[in-house]
Structures are given as structure tokens and as C-alpha cells.
Design a protein around this motif. Structure first.
Motif, PDB file in Angstrom:
ATOM      1  N   UNK A   1      -3.473 -33.346  36.529  1.00  0.00           N
ATOM      2  CA  UNK A   1      -2.395 -34.075  37.211  1.00  0.00           C
ATOM      3  C   UNK A   1      -1.648 -34.937  36.216  1.00  0.00           C
ATOM      4  N   UNK A   2      -0.414 -34.642  36.077  1.00  0.00           N
ATOM      5  CA  UNK A   2       0.344 -35.356  35.049  1.00  0.00           C
ATOM      6  C   UNK A   2       1.251 -36.389  35.702  1.00  0.00           C
ATOM      7  N   UNK A   3       1.032 -37.581  35.410  1.00  0.00           N
ATOM      8  CA  UNK A   3       1.867 -38.625  36.008  1.00  0.00           C
ATOM      9  C   UNK A   3       2.586 -39.370  34.901  1.00  0.00           C
ATOM     10  N   UNK A   4       3.804 -39.581  35.093  1.00  0.00           N
ATOM     11  CA  UNK A   4       4.502 -40.418  34.121  1.00  0.00           C
ATOM     12  C   UNK A   4       5.011 -41.654  34.834  1.00  0.00           C
ATOM     13  N   UNK A   5       4.435 -42.762  34.519  1.00  0.00           N
ATOM     14  CA  UNK A   5       4.934 -44.016  35.077  1.00  0.00           C
ATOM     15  C   UNK A   5       5.485 -44.834  33.928  1.00  0.00           C
ATOM     16  N   UNK A   6       6.709 -45.097  34.005  1.00  0.00           N
ATOM     17  CA  UNK A   6       7.267 -45.974  32.979  1.00  0.00           C
ATOM     18  C   UNK A   6       7.788 -47.221  33.635  1.00  0.00           C
TER      19      UNK A   6
END
Lengths: 699, 488
Positions: A1-6
Motif C-alpha cells: 500500500x503506497x501512501x503519499x502524505x505530504x
């Protein structure tokens, strides 16, 4: 699961630093490139041409198997293809309908079949199962007898409402006019439906579901190698007869404007259609130019010629649109809208004006740019769907388009000039070869003559077939005699003097009737009471009063159940009271003779197998045409044109099963058809000279 | 319910095998003025969906002024300070786009789908709407007629369509769900211009908005545009101060605020006078309060039966019950059991009631997806020779079965397979993705639910379905509507 939180540097509250002039409109960035990948194609040994468009964005695959025969045509079995479409999914020799539905729903697949294709869409992981179901239908569709009967009944009900639906009527007239003796013109009628047998369905399926000339379009999450394997495995061994080849005329072209009229009695508005065939095949050089012309003329949105004229300027209608259909079997352009009776002729004038104008003057730069931009945007948005690419591929092959036709579409669209649009209009539109099709009230008929090149209006029925003209033969009796004979038949008297005596003795009549709407599973109780100059009629359902009308000789009114409970009441107007008094009698025919009411004897004609006399007069509810059997003089049918504030509708009542009750003949079976609804009425009880409380004549 | 994303971690977890493939990546953050921004990049087609979801729906309305939220959906096409009437739609269409909006009990949603080189146009259009839309008498007059016509076409002239209004009205007493978004035409007529302006100033503020953009974009360029058009809208109540700067005459403004509106520079606030800047600061620091209903409706205790006469040919029965809020486990479970009962041709109600027993031409059971505890409806349209009472018994029997027996493993897996299909369908377009991102944030406070929603369904058991059926389909506490044909 790839999450990008910036996170973003929270803007410090330096709104004071914001510089933006909001009155400045942004400019577009550079136009993006469109890339329409050419799909892969290969052919199976049995003739199926396979088109594969890979798209791995979502784990879904769709398969569309399209048959290669030319369209079916028959002049007697219109509706056959509709029935085949409905029945293809009704079960196979391996799986009854239930099981088929269940297995399809279990994998959440979309699976549908028509008379010329089978389509499957499902998640990649369920593809094997989906193919199993699809091929089972393809090879083993069984058309169970019970389903055949059920679907036939369904279509029968559909025909009843189609008869009173003005858009269906307009459509039927249009296809029959533009493409006579052509697959487009097959309009189902009661007669054609009745002629279709289960054997016809099976024969059609056997003949036309064949690999010869067929296409298999595979779109989605599948590689070309896997597609090859799948196609061969599932369809490779399929055998069949050669595809059916037929040729059809590409449309009937007029040399003068033709007016076609379909009567809808009591209509308060007309459906106007202006249409003509177009001499063009898909992919021809002029197609894009003509479609720009069509867009400007009436192809959607508010900025079109038709909308600006007929809606914005003249307020004749809410909407008037054109459509352009370019197909290898026949192309056409069609404009239409709904218009009040009073402005029907004026609206046609404007339609003709716009069709003419676009062949004479160049469109403006503004119109051209706005509509081209809308078409370009629409094209770009359509590319999002993998099905669009599949459709492009299928079109390219079936219509033998250039292989880069769609890749170049936007470029070609962008290059269309005002001159191009005018040239296309001049070439393909003939403002003096239009079909003007009007579905509406006979009131507008006269005003249409001016538009027909010959001055002769052609009349069609609701199914687009020539309207049967009612030919009256001259009656062999004068009109009074006919009415008198009817009264004698009603009373069983030998002469009018004796008949008068019979009527004098009748003080009251109370009828109890059960009405069963053909399309609703309920019973409504009707009560009709007549007592010396007073009348009452009432409709009840399960003991609740739905509606009631009363007239006590001097005044009266009616009430109707309101949607929110309670009643909407209205009182009779002076005019209505006068009419009610004039017609006050058990038999309207008696009132007509006695009170010297104006009426006409139309003549004799054959109606549903019997010879009848037709009488016409203005009754209490509207104009009435009544038919009396030439042998028995009993009234067999009566047609009333009821007019309310919002609409008009015809009520057709058929009377049969006459029995004598208390010295008078009464029909005991009445069939009533109003709009698209029909009611079977059974007379349960008739009490002559029973006790009637005057209270019943109160609302 | 808004969560501020406070961390500045960029977290990578390794690719793992999950039930759900094809993740939807996105970037989200809050602006200082409270607006939430969600961006999703998808370069496969050169188009972009630009949308804003406002957290205002019919449930935020004054009971004497219903229909406002939906009315605004129309009103906000009337132009703005820099866009003339009729120009808004034209600008979109002229530039190859399409646009629309919709309203529910809980939120109002506006979107455009444009060629991707027109991203800035989309931003500007939505910022114009948010910052200073034309909310005035002229627009109100025009749109009143349009809304009335919409009600005529969609509800009054549509067979059975009135059941929604009737059911909500009877199922809810104090909660604003007792009226439906279209609202009352009388209220719209009675409302004054000030009422409309007041609604705009209360609900159309950045703190009540979610900007959701999906399509052929570059994240960095898009952030810059968001900064330009939206971060430049000040926080707190300053937006309403600035709306007054633009709309009020000088004398009116001065008497309200003590200084002239001419002291404000609307292009560059820093160039405004000191007093003006001070005033902006003061209003920025004022909190924004969004009125949201807090009433907890008392449970239904009896059965109410009513009859409605409509322009229909086939009678119908509608049974309405109180339901759960959508963003709860009960909400998910109820959706599953409803779908097992009536979704698709092989569903229980269709197979038994429609096809086998031929009691109905259509039968269905569904819950309205609402933010607060809502409503669930089971209904059927009777077929030929059928008594409504028999149809109702048949529907009740199916519900009873769901309350007493576990659904089969096959049915259970089937529903989950169907949800998986639906997930991909609804996320098969940038417009769908933009809306789903915004929905997940607004209703669930969890935008990433777009990637984990299927897992939620995987956690529900067959026992849960039985329990939820028992809990909500209360036979002795419901509203039953009989729809009968009007007699000619």
C-alpha cells in the motif's frame, strides 16, 4: 500500500501579501497532445476479426462480439429483432434464466445480448467465468416457450401506450418516411407482433449468430498474447453459415417539401420533426464539416440557431434540437421539438428559415469557434473511456476508414472553416426536399397545407402506416329514423308513443359497476344513479370515494381525491349546467330528439366486422361520435373527446352484452379506453325504480 | 470533523498484496483559511476535473427557508463580480468543457471537466464563485422559475417521485431531514434578498469547502495555482468584509465599518491603507461558525399508514424506517443486506417477489446515504391482479428472513464481488475520482478510504448483517405509504 502524505508549509497568515487581479481571465496553456494508440488486430480461422485495445489502468476486461450480417428486414415481422434481443438472455440449454442471472451476478459482471451482439464486462480475475457464460449464451441460447410468451405479452402492453405517445408516433412516421422498405422502418404493430413465432426467433438466431464476418473487440487489462489465446480457445472452434448479405436503398430523397401528418385527437401541442436523408458514408471527407454545421444548427446547448430562434427569440418551445446520424446503411439529419398548437405553423416557418439560411450564408466566426471548441472538448473527454477506443477501432474496420482517422480527428476539426461549413450545407441539405412531420391535433392540419410542395398532406397512423381513411357510405335511413330505431330497440317498444310510455314509467335507475384497469391489479366500484332530472356518478376504491359528480337539475359539481388527502372540488359552470339540462335523460338519444339538439348523421361504415351507423353531436362532456349496429340498432361504440384545462384525451367506450332490466336494455359489459389505459367494466346490478335517497345528489 | 494534516512525513511502505489493486494516489493539505485541498494526478487522458464540495445541504437550512441549499446550486451559475450572467456556462463550453452541480441533504457539489490546458480557467471560475458570486434579486427571480419547473418535471410529474418527500416528512419530526433538498416553493417565494445573501456569507466560505482536482495535472504547478486563486482568500470573516468592500456603496460601507471601502486595494492587500489592513486582520481573527443541526431525533414508536393518489397505473407500497448514519459500520452493513435483498436480477426480492410470485413489477430496498442517522426504504410496485396487502406481506417476509437467518456464503461473496466492480466503475473517470476523494474526506474524515473501502466491507460478518436487519427494519415502528392511481 503506497501512501503519499505530504504537508505544505502552512501559509503563514500573509494574505496581505496575496497579489491577484481576479478580473484578469486566465489564458489556456499549450494544447495537450492526443495519442490514440492503434489497437492490435488478428483474424481467427473461422473468419472472426479480433481487435485488441490494451489498457491496464483498471483490472477490468470487456469483450464485445458483434455479428457480421447486414441488418434484418421483413415487411411482415417488424419487432422480430426486438424480441430476439429480449430473449437471448432468457436461458440456455445448460442454464435456466435463474441460474444464468445468478452466476453473472456472483462475479458482478455486466453481460448483455441483443439481436446482433453479446457484450461482457468484468474484473480480470473473473474473466474465465465470464467467458464461460458468454459462450454458453452464444452457442446454446434456448428461448424457452414460457419466456417467449411472457415477452410477447410485455410487448403487447407496450403497443397500447405507444399508440398515444406523440414522440413514438413522430419517430415511427420519420423512419417510415425517410427509409421505406428498410430495416430502420420496421415498426412493430399488433399484426406484426402476432405473426412472430418462436420458430422465427430460433431461425433468426441460427442464421445470424455465425462467425462469418463477425468482430470480437477486446478492451482492457489483457495482453495481446493472452487475448489471442482466449479468442482461439473460446471462439476458435465455432462454425456457422456465411453472414447474410443484403442491400438497402440509402433513403428516399424528395424533390419538394413533403408534409406528413399523424393525428393525435385533442392534442394541445404538436411534435414537429424536420428531416431528410443524407448521401454520405462514414469517414468521408465532408463528414466532420457537416457535423460542425449540424452542431451550429441545433446540436445541443443554448447557442445553436434553432435554440436562439425558437426558444430565446420567439419563446415557441423549451427545446429544439438537431441530430446527424451517419451510418453505412443510411444517413440522415433530423430536427425536432414540441410546440403549442397555435404556433405550429409559425414554428415550421422558422425551422425552414434556419435550414435555408445555413445553406445560403456563412456562419459567424464566433459560432464556428464556440461549437468547434465544444466538439473538441467532447471528443477529448470521450477518450477517457476504454470503450471509446474500442468503438473507434470497430468503426475503423467496419466502415473501412483510414487507420489514422481518429488520431487526426481533432486536427481536421480544427481546420474546418466557415467556407467548409457552407459548402457542406449546400451539398447535403436540400431546403426544398425536407420532410415536415407533424404529430398533433386535426386543428392544425389546415395550416400545414402551405408547406407541402403539392399542397397535399399525407396522413399516417401512430405506427407510420397510411392512415385508414374512414369512408362513410350514405345511410339508407334518414337520421331521425336511426335514433328512433335505437330508442325502440332500447325499450322494446313498437313505436315512439309506446317508447315514451316506457320512459315515463322509469323514475330512477341505479347501476353498480366493477371496473378493472387492464394494467393495474385493482377493482374500482362505479355507481351511477339517475332520478328524474338528477344524476350522480361515483368511483370508489376499497370503500374510499375517489371521485364523485352530482347534478340536481339546477346546479352541480364534482370532487376528486387530492394527492394529500381531502378533495379538490369544482362547481359546474353555467354552460355546463345548460348542457346537462339539455341532455337530462336516461338515453342521450332521447334527449337529442326531444330537445332538438343539433346532430349529424355521418353515414354507414364497417366497424370491427359489423356495419354501423355513425352519429355525431356535441355532448355534455365534449364532442361525441356514436355507432349503432345496422341490424340491432343497439349502440356498440361511443367516442368522446374530453377536454380538461391541461390536456385533451379521447375516451372510447364499447358496449356489449345487452340485457333487459325493468323494461330497458342496458349493456352489461363495457370496455373503456382512455389515453393509454383501458378499463373492463362489468355491470353487477341495475335497479330500476328502486328507492333513491335525494341525499346521494349532494357532493 | 476536518483533520489538519500536521505531519511532514513522507511515508513509504513496501508494495504489499492487498484485496484492492490499483491504488489512487493523491496529495492533500489545508490552506490557512481552512479550505481543504486534494489533488490527484492522472496523465492518461488530457482532461482535468476541477471541483468544490461545500459542506452545506438541506439539513443546514432554516425550517422557514427550505430549499436554499439546492437553490444555490442554480444561483451560483448566475455569474460573479467578474463574470456576467449566462457567461459562466458559456466560458466552460466555449473552452471545450462540461459542467454541472448537485445538492443533497448534506452537501453541495460543483464541478467542471475541462481539457487539461484549461486548468487555470477551472480554478478561476470556482474561485469567482466562492469569493464573490452574484447573489442578488435578479438572479433569484430568474432561478426561482427554473427551480419550480425542475420540481414540476422531476417530482410532480414523475410517477411515485413524491414518495421521498412524503417519507422523510413522516419519518422525521424535529431533524431537518424531515424536508428534502428541493424544499418548499412557498419558502423560496417568501425569502428576501437578504436571506439569500446571509446564506451565502454563512456557508460559502473557504473553511466550509473542499477543493478536489483530478486529471492530467502536475502537482507542483497545481499547488501554485491553488495558492494564487484560493490561498489568497483570507481566513475567518475577512471574506465577508471583502465581499462588502466590493458590493456596498461607499456610504453604506462607511457607516457599517467606520472607514471607506476605497481604502482597500483588492488586487494587493498590502497596498491598502493601514486602517484597512487592520480591519482585515481583525476580521481574519474572527472565527467561522457553520450552523449544523445537533438535534437527535427521538426514535419512531408507532406504525403510520397513509395513502397517496398519483398519476400512476400500478399501485405501490413504500415502507420507511429510521436508518443509521452512512459513515458507520451499521451504514456499511445495512447497505450490504439491502443489496443482497434487491440489487441485481438475481437478488432475493427480484427473484421471488417479481419473477417467481409475480407480485410486483419492481421491488427494492435501499438506505439513503446520509451524514446523520437517516432513512431506509423497502418498496414494491404491484403487478396485475395483486392486492397491495399481499405485496407488503411478501416484502415483510423477505425482511424477516434476513432478520432470522444468516445470508448464504454465496450471496455474501457475490455482494463483495459486486462492490469490487462498482469501486472500479466509480473510479474509472477523473470526475468520479474527484468526487469520491471529496466525499471520503467530507463524510468520513479519511480521504484514503478511496483505497481501503473494500477492506471495510471485508470486516463485516454475516452475523453483522442479521443484526443490522433486526435493528433497523422495525415492523412496529415505521411509516407505510400506499400509492394508488388517481381515478379519472
Amino acid at each position: 500500500m503506497k501512501k503519499i502524505i505530504t504537508s505544505v508549509l502552512a501559509l503563514s497568515c500573509l494574505v496581505a501579501n496575496a497579489q491577484i487581479d481576479r478580473s484578469v481571465r486566465p489564458k489556456a496553456a499549450e494544447a495537450p497532445q492526443i495519442n490514440i494508440a492503434n489497437p492490435a488486430t488478428f483474424k481467427l480461422d473461422n473468419g472472426i476479426k479480433v481487435i485488441v485495445s490494451e489498457n491496464h489502468k483498471q483490472p477490468k476486461v470487456s469483450m464485445n462480439l458483434v455479428m457480421g450480417s447486414d441488418p434484418y428486414y421483413s415487411d411482415s415481422k417488424a419487432g422480430l429483432t426486438d424480441m430476439v434481443s429480449e430473449l437471448m438472455m432468457s436461458g440456455t440449454t445448460n442454464r435456466p434464466k435463474d441460474q444464468l442471472d445468478n452466476e453473472k451476478d456472483f462475479i458482478g459482471a455486466f453481460l448483455n445480448a441483443s439481436s446482433s451482439n453479446i457484450y461482457l464486462s468484468c474484473l480480470t480475475k473473473h474473466l474465465d467465468k465470464g467467458m464461460e457464460l458468454m459462450t454458453d449464451i452464444l452457442h446454446n441460447a434456448s428461448f424457452p416457450e414460457s419466456e417467449f410468451d411472457r415477452i410477447k405479452k410485455q410487448f403487447e402492453s407496450g403497443l397500447l401506450s405507444a399508440q398515444s405517445d406523440p414522440s413514438s408516433m413522430a419517430n415511427n412516421a420519420e423512419v417510415k418516411t425517410l427509409f421505406p422498405s428498410h430495416p430502420y422502418s420496421m415498426v412493430m404493430t399488433e399484426k406484426s407482433l402476432n405473426s412472430i413465432t418462436r420458430e422465427d426467433i430460433v431461425a433468426y438466431y441460427k442464421e445470424r449468430f455465425t462467425p462469418s464476418g463477425a468482430y470480437l473487440v477486446i478492451v482492457g487489462d489483457i495482453s495481446v498474447e493472452n487475448a489471442k489465446e482466449l479468442a482461439n480457445k473460446n471462439f476458435g472452434n465455432w462454425e456457422g453459415s456465411p453472414a447474410v448479405e443484403s442491400s438497402f436503398s440509402k433513403g428516399e430523397f424528395n424533390t419538394g417539401n413533403r408534409v406528413i401528418f399523424v393525428e393525435k385527437p385533442g392534442a394541445v401541442q404538436s411534435v414537429i420533426t424536420i428531416a431528410q436523408p443524407i448521401k454520405m458514408n462514414p469517414g468521408e471527407e465532408d463528414q466532420i464539416k457537416l457535423s460542425v454545421m449540424n452542431k451550429i444548427l441545433g446540436g445541443g446547448g443554448f447557442g445553436t440557431r434553432l435554440m436562439q430562434n425558437l426558444r430565446e427569440d420567439k419563446a415557441y418551445t423549451y427545446g429544439a434540437y438537431t441530430s446527424l446520424d451517419i451510418d453505412r446503411y443510411g444517413s440522415y439529419i433530423s430536427a425536432s421539438g414540441n410546440f403549442r398548437n397555435e404556433v405550429t405553423d409559425s414554428a415550421i416557418v422558422q425551422f425552414l428559415y434556419e435550414f435555408n439560411r445555413i445553406t445560403k450564408e456563412e456562419v459567424t466566426t464566433e459560432e464556428l469557434e464556440l461549437n468547434k471548441a465544444a466538439m473538441a472538448g467532447s471528443f477529448a473527454r470521450s477518450l477517457e473511456s476504454p470503450q471509446t477506443i474500442a468503438r473507434f477501432a470497430l468503426n475503423t474496420y467496419r466502415n473501412k476508414l483510414d487507420s489514422d482517422y481518429y488520431q487526426n480527428y481533432l486536427k481536421k476539426l480544427s481546420a474546418v472553416s466557415k467556407e467548409d461549413v457552407l459548402a457542406a450545407a449546400k451539398t447535403y441539405i436540400n431546403p426544398n426536399g425536407l420532410n415536415i412531420i407533424v404529430v398533433g391535433s386535426p386543428d392544425v392540419l389546415e395550416s400545414l397545407k402551405q408547406f407541402d410542395a403539392d399542397g397535399v398532406i399525407e396522413k399516417l397512423d401512430a405506427f407510420g402506416n397510411p392512415a385508414v381513411k374512414v369512408e362513410y357510405k350514405e345511410a339508407d335511413f334518414p337520421k331521425d329514423v336511426i335514433l328512433e330505431r335505437h330508442i325502440l330497440a332500447l325499450t322494446g317498444a313498437k313505436n315512439m308513443k309506446k317508447a315514451n310510455k316506457v320512459f315515463k314509467k322509469i323514475k330512477s335507475v341505479e347501476q353498480s359497476i366493477i371496473a378493472r384497469p387492464a394494467q393495474a391489479p385493482i377493482e374500482v366500484q362505479f355507481t351511477a344513479i339517475y332520478k328524474e332530472g338528477k344524476t350522480m356518478s361515483k368511483a370508489e376504491f376499497s370503500g374510499m370515494v375517489l371521485s364523485k359528480s352530482v347534478f340536481d337539475g339546477e346546479k352541480g359539481g364534482s370532487k376528486q381525491m387530492a394527492q394529500t388527502g381531502g378533495f379538490e372540488t369544482s362547481a359546474m359552470t353555467e354552460e355546463e349546467i345548460a348542457l346537462a339540462q339539455k341532455f337530462m335523460h336516461i338515453a342521450p338519444e332521447y334527449a337529442i330528439l326531444k330537445n332538438d339538439i343539433n346532430y349529424e348523421l355521418l353515414g354507414m361504415l364497417e366497424l370491427e366486422g359489423s356495419v354501423v351507423y355513425a352519429i355525431q353531436y356535441k355532448g355534455a362532456d365534449g364532442p361525441v361520435t356514436s355507432y349503432y349496429d345496422a341490424e340491432t340498432f343497439m349502440k356498440t361504440k361511443s367516442v368522446t373527446l374530453n377536454k380538461t384545462q391541461e390536456e385533451s384525451f379521447e375516451t372510447v367506450a364499447s358496449f356489449s352484452d345487452y340485457k333487459m332490466v325493468g323494461k330497458l336494455m342496458f349493456p352489461h359489459t363495457i370496455k373503456q379506453v382512455m389515453g393509454g389505459q383501458s378499463f373492463d367494466q362489468e355491470v353487477i346490478e341495475i335497479i330500476v325504480n328502486g328507492k333513491v335517497d335525494d341525499k346521494v345528489f349532494e357532493l | 470533523m476536518k483533520k489538519l494534516i500536521a505531519t511532514s512525513l513522507i511515508a513509504f511502505t513496501g508494495l504489499s498484496v492487498t484485496a484492492q489493486e490499483r491504488k489512487i494516489d493523491f496529495v492533500e493539505y489545508d490552506l490557512d483559511n481552512g479550505m481543504h485541498v486534494i489533488l490527484h494526478e492522472d496523465k492518461s487522458t488530457p482532461i482535468v476535473a476541477v471541483s468544490i464540495m461545500y459542506h452545506v445541504g438541506s439539513k443546514n437550512e432554516n425550517p422557514e427557508r427550505t430549499g436554499f441549499a439546492h437553490f444555490f446550486e442554480h444561483l451560483l451559475f448566475e455569474g460573479s463580480e467578474n463574470i456576467k450572467r449566462g457567461e459562466y456556462s458559456e466560458l466552460v463550453e466555449k473552452n471545450g468543457g462540461t459542467l454541472n452541480a448537485n445538492t443533497s441533504q448534506d452537501r453541495t457539489y460543483y464541478y467542471e471537466i475541462l481539457p487539461s490546458n484549461q486548468l487555470e480557467l477551472g480554478m478561476w471560475l470556482e474561485s469567482e464563485r466562492l469569493f464573490h458570486a452574484n447573489v442578488d434579486q435578479q438572479g433569484v427571480e430568474t432561478q426561482r422559475e427554473v427551480v419550480k419547473e425542475e420540481k414540476r418535471q422531476r417530482i410532480d410529474n414523475q410517477p411515485y417521485a413524491s414518495f421521498m418527500g412524503e417519507a422523510f416528512d413522516k419519518v422525521f419530526d424535529e431533524h431537518p431531514y424531515s424536508w428534502i433538498p428541493i424544499g418548499s416553493m412557498e419558502h423560496l417565494d417568501a425569502a428576501q434578498e437578504e436571506d439569500y445573501i446571509d446564506f451565502y456569507r454563512t456557508f460559502y466560505v473557504p473553511a466550509n469547502a473542499v477543493l478536489s482536482i483530478a486529471g492530467d495535472i502536475s502537482i507542483e504547478e497545481t499547488k501554485a495555482l491553488v495558492n494564487k486563486y484560493f490561498a489568497s482568500i483570507p481566513k475567518g470573516q475577512a471574506i465577508n468584509l471583502l465581499r462588502d468592500v466590493e458590493k456596498l456603496e461607499e456610504t453604506a460601507f462607511t457607516s457599517k465599518y467606520g472607514i471607506s471601502n476605497k481604502e482597500f486595494d483588492m488586487v494587493d492587500f498590502s497596498k491598502s491603507s493601514a486602517s484597512a489592513r487592520k480591519l482585515i486582520k481583525k476580521y481574519e481573527n474572527m472565527g467561522t461558525v457553520i450552523p449544523r443541526p445537533s438535534v437527535k431525533e427521538k426514535p419512531l414508536t408507532t406504525v403510520t399508514v397513509d395513502t397517496v393518489y398519483d398519476n400512476i397505473q400500478l399501485p405501490a407500497v413504500f415502507m420507511a424506517y429510521r436508518g443509521p448514519a452512512n459513515n458507520t459500520k451499521d451504514g456499511y452493513a445495512l447497505q450490504m443486506i439491502n443489496d443482497i435483498l434487491s440489487s441485481g436480477t438475481s437478488s432475493r426480492m427480484n427473484k421471488k417477489i417479481v419473477e417467481k410470485d409475480a407480485l410486483a413489477v419492481a421491488a427494492f430496498s435501499f438506505a439513503f446515504p446520509l451524514e446523520d442517522p437517516g432513512m431506509v426504504v423497502t418498496a414494491g410496485i404491484a403487478s396485475k391482479d395483486v392486492d397491495l396487502a399481499d405485496l407488503q406481506s411478501a416484502l415483510d417476509a423477505e425482511i424477516e428472513k434476513a432478520q432470522t437467518e444468516l445470508v448464504s456464503e454465496e450471496e455474501f461473496q457475490k455482494i463483495k464481488n459486486q462492490y469490487e466492480n462498482q469501486f472500479y466503475s466509480s473510479n474509472g473517470s477523473v470526475a468520479g475520482i474527484a468526487e469520491n476523494l471529496a466525499n471520503n474526506y467530507m463524510y468520513y474524515g479519511n480521504t484514503d478510504l478511496i483505497n481501503s473501502e473494500l477492506d471495510v466491507y471485508n470486516e463485516i460478518t454475516r452475523e453483522d448483517l442479521r443484526e443490522v436487519a433486526k435493528k433497523y427494519f422495525t415492523k412496529d415502528a415505521r411509516v407505510i405509504l400506499h400509492y394508488l392511481p388517481k381515478q379519472q
